[in-house]
Design an enzyme around this catalytic site. Structure first.
Site, PDB file in Angstrom:
ATOM      1  N   HIS A   1      45.181 -27.988  29.186  1.00  0.00           N
ATOM      2  CA  HIS A   1      44.028 -27.167  28.856  1.00  0.00           C
ATOM      3  C   HIS A   1      44.552 -25.889  28.215  1.00  0.00           C
ATOM      4  CE1 HIS A   1      39.820 -26.409  28.948  1.00  0.00           C
ATOM      5  NE2 HIS A   1      39.969 -25.255  29.572  1.00  0.00           N
TER       6      HIS A   1
ATOM      7  N   CYS B   1      39.650 -27.876  23.401  1.00  0.00           N
ATOM      8  CA  CYS B   1      40.041 -26.536  23.848  1.00  0.00           C
ATOM      9  C   CYS B   1      41.277 -26.012  23.105  1.00  0.00           C
ATOM     10  CB  CYS B   1      40.271 -26.514  25.357  1.00  0.00           C
ATOM     11  SG  CYS B   1      41.544 -27.659  25.921  1.00  0.00           S
TER      12      CYS B   1
END
Length: 159
Positions: free
Chosen positions: A26, A121
């Site tokens: 992430h 992301c």
């Protein structure tokens, strides 16, 4: 709570933060004072539902909505390992940190289109830092990175 930090320096505003999870990574943008902005799936949406928005069953719907949030780095990371990873600094000139932070904060609360392949992301974070969205996570084998332009989500904010 254990807080694993792999880098040898403290993050600076505009730095990209890479967070390591078992099956994926992430990404977030450090905005200062212990906070980051990052793109998350919106509540109730999923990138692994069985049908796409067109109604076809593809096994994985890649397009959904995301939510840009402003959260404390420690809360986002939890017990995962993380590091500062300004991955393209050697090949692309990063924007001024003040511009990165201002644009990141401008997006908080927005719900951009999310696409696992072309607007995830990592695209969000690199788009803010470099002005161009890219993701190594979705690169083809053997490639260093695939540069993916996303004119729908980033054109108004990042250009």
């Amino acid at each position: 709570m254990v807080f694993f930090f792999l880098s040898y320096k403290d993050p600076q505003p505009g730095d990209l933060i890479e967070i390591f999870h078992d099956l994926y990574k992430h990404w977030a943008v450090y905005v200062g004072d212990g906070f980051v902005t990052l793109s998350f799936y919106s509540k109730g949406s999923s990138a692994t539902s069985s049908s796409s928005s067109s109604g076809s069953s593809s096994g994985a719907a890649l397009i959904t909505k995301a939510m840009v949030k402003y959260e404390e780095l420690k809360a986002v990371v939890g017990d995962a390992k993380w590091e500062i990873n300004n991955l393209m600094d050697g090949r692309r000139r990063p924007r001024d940190a003040r511009i990165i932070v201002a644009k990141a904060l401008q997006l908080v609360g927005s719900e951009p289109q999310y696409n696992l392949i072309s607007n995830n992301c990592e695209h969000f974070a690199t788009g803010l830092r470099y002005g161009i969205s890219l993701s190594r996570q979705v690169s083809l084998p053997g490639e260093i990175c695939v540069v993916l332009f996303n004119t729908l989500s980033f054109n108004m904010v990042i250009t």
